[in-house]
Enzyme design. Sequence first.
Site, PDB file in Angstrom:
ATOM      1  N   LYS A  57       0.849  -1.190   0.000  1.00  0.00           N
ATOM      2  CA  LYS A  57       0.000   0.000   0.000  1.00  0.00           C
ATOM      3  C   LYS A  57       0.884   1.238   0.000  1.00  0.00           C
ATOM      4  O   LYS A  57       1.785   1.359   0.838  1.00  0.00           O
ATOM      5  CB  LYS A  57      -0.854  -0.043   1.268  1.00  0.00           C
ATOM      6  CG  LYS A  57      -2.224   0.542   1.136  1.00  0.00           C
ATOM      7  CD  LYS A  57      -2.969   0.284   2.434  1.00  0.00           C
ATOM      8  CE  LYS A  57      -4.356   0.797   2.410  1.00  0.00           C
ATOM      9  NZ  LYS A  57      -4.970   0.750   3.739  1.00  0.00           N
TER      10      LYS A  57
HETATM   11  C1  E4P Z   1      -8.441   1.055   4.114  1.00  0.00           C
HETATM   12  O1  E4P Z   1      -7.606   0.639   3.371  1.00  0.00           O
HETATM   13  C2  E4P Z   1      -8.304   2.314   4.887  1.00  0.00           C
HETATM   14  O2  E4P Z   1      -7.100   2.350   5.541  1.00  0.00           O
HETATM   15  C3  E4P Z   1      -9.445   2.465   5.825  1.00  0.00           C
HETATM   16  O3  E4P Z   1     -10.644   2.045   5.205  1.00  0.00           O
HETATM   17  C4  E4P Z   1      -9.565   3.834   6.445  1.00  0.00           C
HETATM   18  O4  E4P Z   1     -10.765   3.898   7.177  1.00  0.00           O
HETATM   19  P1  E4P Z   1     -11.068   5.061   8.237  1.00  0.00           P
HETATM   20  O5  E4P Z   1     -11.354   6.305   7.478  1.00  0.00           O
HETATM   21  O6  E4P Z   1     -12.279   4.568   8.970  1.00  0.00           O
HETATM   22  O7  E4P Z   1      -9.862   5.175   9.106  1.00  0.00           O
END
Ligand code: E4P
Length: 230
Positions: free
Chosen positions: A83
């Site tokens: 990522k």
């Molecule tokens: C997924 O890859 C993200 O890191 C995640 O959905 C972020 O979610 P949040 O906005 O609830 O922290």
Amino acid sequence: MKFFIDTADTKDIRELASSGLVDGVTTNPSLVAKTGRKFVDVVAEICAIVPGPVSAEVAATDFDTMLKEGRRLARIAKNVAVKVPLTVDGLKTCKALSSDGVMVNVTLCFSAAQAILAAKAGASFISPFVGRLDDVGASGMALIQEICTIYRQYPAFKTEVLVASIRNPTHVVDAAKMGAHVATLPPNVLRQLYAHPLTDKGLAAFLTDWAKTGQSILDDQPEERVAKAG
Ligand code: E4P
């Protein structure tokens, strides 16, 4: 539509994956920090539980270090998706890792323009954050619609739309209607998908009526009765 779980908690992942309905996992530095565990150990454990893509995020912000970190993470298991944030260096890293055959999830996407760049950089996944857009008064789902529409114009784009920052089941259903490829769900939202009060009420009524029959499906063996009669 594929379902990923958005957590680094391996207990939750084991439990939810046992349903057979979990296609992958996403983590981020905040979720890993919550576990208090060593990052690479957590990623290795998750990759062994879920065979689908497991997103593990780099921590550097410059291209050279991101690339080194990405390659290190990709060595943990074949199903690691590295990522990277949607920055110039993140997209350069995406391009380099994708060219090496490594899955890349480009995260922190908040505009359609950014999603086009990620597709051009060869990302396997683009992660638009719907909840965080809703939080600031914008429409997260409008962005998903826009990205899905744009990607459909270009069959050469292989990037999957991974709807992230999901807050409730309505986000999931709306994303499915738009044809998004993946939704990554916090464990509580995945559990909420199962729930409907009429299911509970209907089941309670069926069980009450069934108990009145005094029967047991497992004790009854019609095959034996037929064989004896024959
Ligand atoms: C997924 O890859 C993200 O890191 C995640 O959905 C972020 O979610 P949040 O906005 O609830 O922290």
